[in-house]
Write a protein that holds these residues in place. Structure first.
Motif, short mmCIF file in Angstrom:
data_model
loop_
_atom_site.label_atom_id
_atom_site.label_comp_id
_atom_site.label_asym_id
_atom_site.label_seq_id
_atom_site.Cartn_x
_atom_site.Cartn_y
_atom_site.Cartn_z
N VAL A 1 -12.15 3.76 -65.75
CA VAL A 1 -11.08 4.07 -66.71
C VAL A 1 -11.54 3.73 -68.13
O VAL A 1 -11.40 4.53 -69.06
CB VAL A 1 -9.78 3.32 -66.35
N LEU A 2 -12.13 2.55 -68.29
CA LEU A 2 -12.62 2.15 -69.61
C LEU A 2 -13.76 3.05 -70.07
O LEU A 2 -13.82 3.44 -71.24
CB LEU A 2 -13.08 0.68 -69.57
N GLY A 3 -14.65 3.42 -69.16
CA GLY A 3 -15.74 4.33 -69.50
C GLY A 3 -15.24 5.69 -69.94
O GLY A 3 -15.75 6.27 -70.91
N THR A 4 -14.23 6.20 -69.27
CA THR A 4 -13.63 7.47 -69.66
C THR A 4 -12.98 7.36 -71.04
O THR A 4 -13.14 8.24 -71.88
CB THR A 4 -12.59 7.93 -68.61
N TYR A 5 -12.27 6.26 -71.26
CA TYR A 5 -11.63 6.04 -72.56
C TYR A 5 -12.67 5.99 -73.68
O TYR A 5 -12.48 6.61 -74.73
CB TYR A 5 -10.83 4.73 -72.52
N THR A 6 -13.76 5.27 -73.46
CA THR A 6 -14.79 5.18 -74.51
C THR A 6 -15.46 6.53 -74.74
O THR A 6 -15.78 6.87 -75.88
CB THR A 6 -15.86 4.12 -74.17
N TYR A 7 -15.63 7.30 -73.68
CA TYR A 7 -16.22 8.63 -73.83
C TYR A 7 -15.30 9.55 -74.64
O TYR A 7 -15.74 10.23 -75.56
CB TYR A 7 -16.51 9.24 -72.45
N VAL A 8 -14.03 9.54 -74.30
CA VAL A 8 -13.07 10.38 -74.99
C VAL A 8 -12.96 9.98 -76.47
O VAL A 8 -12.82 10.82 -77.35
CB VAL A 8 -11.69 10.33 -74.29
N ASN A 9 -13.05 8.67 -76.73
CA ASN A 9 -12.98 8.17 -78.11
C ASN A 9 -14.26 8.40 -78.89
O ASN A 9 -14.26 8.22 -80.11
CB ASN A 9 -12.69 6.67 -78.11
N GLY A 10 -15.33 8.75 -78.22
CA GLY A 10 -16.60 8.95 -78.91
C GLY A 10 -17.24 7.65 -79.36
O GLY A 10 -17.90 7.60 -80.39
N ASP A 11 -17.01 6.59 -78.58
CA ASP A 11 -17.61 5.29 -78.92
C ASP A 11 -19.12 5.38 -78.99
O ASP A 11 -19.74 6.12 -78.23
CB ASP A 11 -17.24 4.23 -77.89
N SER A 12 -19.68 4.60 -79.88
CA SER A 12 -21.13 4.50 -80.00
C SER A 12 -21.50 3.06 -80.29
O SER A 12 -20.85 2.40 -81.09
CB SER A 12 -21.62 5.39 -81.14
N ILE A 13 -22.52 2.57 -79.60
CA ILE A 13 -22.98 1.22 -79.86
C ILE A 13 -24.19 1.23 -80.79
O ILE A 13 -24.82 0.21 -81.02
CB ILE A 13 -23.28 0.44 -78.56
N SER A 14 -24.49 2.39 -81.36
CA SER A 14 -25.57 2.50 -82.32
C SER A 14 -25.17 1.84 -83.64
O SER A 14 -23.99 1.69 -83.93
CB SER A 14 -25.92 3.96 -82.58
N ARG A 15 -26.15 1.53 -84.42
CA ARG A 15 -25.92 0.94 -85.74
C ARG A 15 -25.17 1.96 -86.60
O ARG A 15 -25.56 3.12 -86.69
CB ARG A 15 -27.26 0.61 -86.37
N PRO A 16 -24.07 1.51 -87.26
CA PRO A 16 -23.31 2.48 -88.08
C PRO A 16 -24.10 2.89 -89.32
O PRO A 16 -24.89 2.13 -89.86
CB PRO A 16 -22.05 1.69 -88.46
N LYS A 17 -23.86 4.11 -89.74
CA LYS A 17 -24.50 4.62 -90.96
C LYS A 17 -23.64 4.19 -92.15
O LYS A 17 -22.51 4.65 -92.31
CB LYS A 17 -24.60 6.14 -90.90
N ILE A 18 -24.19 3.28 -92.93
CA ILE A 18 -23.47 2.69 -94.06
C ILE A 18 -23.97 3.26 -95.37
O ILE A 18 -25.18 3.41 -95.57
CB ILE A 18 -23.65 1.15 -94.05
#
Length: 142
Positions: free
Chosen positions: A123-140
């Motif tokens: 469920v959490l994995g599906t939620y993160t996928y739908v939200n487009g989560d990324s653990i990559s370094r943010p582009k600042i």
């Protein structure tokens, strides 16, 4: 995962064609899960390092006066993604440990617990996928 995948493939081959691949699939399966546990622990450590990097990035931006609302929002989104990713790893860990144990072990989880942890992670994995989560370094933008 370097040890996990070859062992899982061997287990699969030993299960599908036991006469062709006479392997102790139960032992190999448990051994592959040992590698999975190691990967999870290393990934938790790596995620902790990403969290530290976000803190350093935010501090540097504050000191430079570059912590705009947009940059702050990107950092916060990354933090939330890292929290959810860490939670997913924590949900994986008990099952991974469970599958390293012999079926008769007194430390083995009950079936309902294995299923509940797997469902929660899914469920959490599906939620993160739908939200487009990324653990990559943010582009600042500096």
């Amino acid at each position: 995962m370097l040890g996990y995948y070859p062992l899982e493939h061997a287990v699969w081959a030993g299960t599908i064609a036991p006469k062709l691949f006479p392997l102790d699939v139960a032992t190999l399966s448990r051994l592959s899960c040992v590698f999975w546990v190691l990967w999870i622990v290393i990934d938790i450590y790596a995620t902790h390092r990403r969290w530290q990097e976000l803190k350093r990035m935010e501090t540097k931006l504050k000191m430079n006066g570059s912590l705009t609302a947009n940059n702050k929002a990107k950092i916060e989104r990354s933090r939330r993604s890292l929290i959810r990713y860490t939670l997913r790893l924590v949900l994986y860990l008990p099952n991974a440990i469970h599958w390293t144990l012999d079926e008769k072990s007194k430390f083995a989880l009950a079936d309902w617990m294995v299923n509940a942890l797997g469902l929660a992670e899914a469920v959490l994995g599906t939620y993160t996928y739908v939200n487009g989560d990324s653990i990559s370094r943010p582009k600042i933008e500096e």
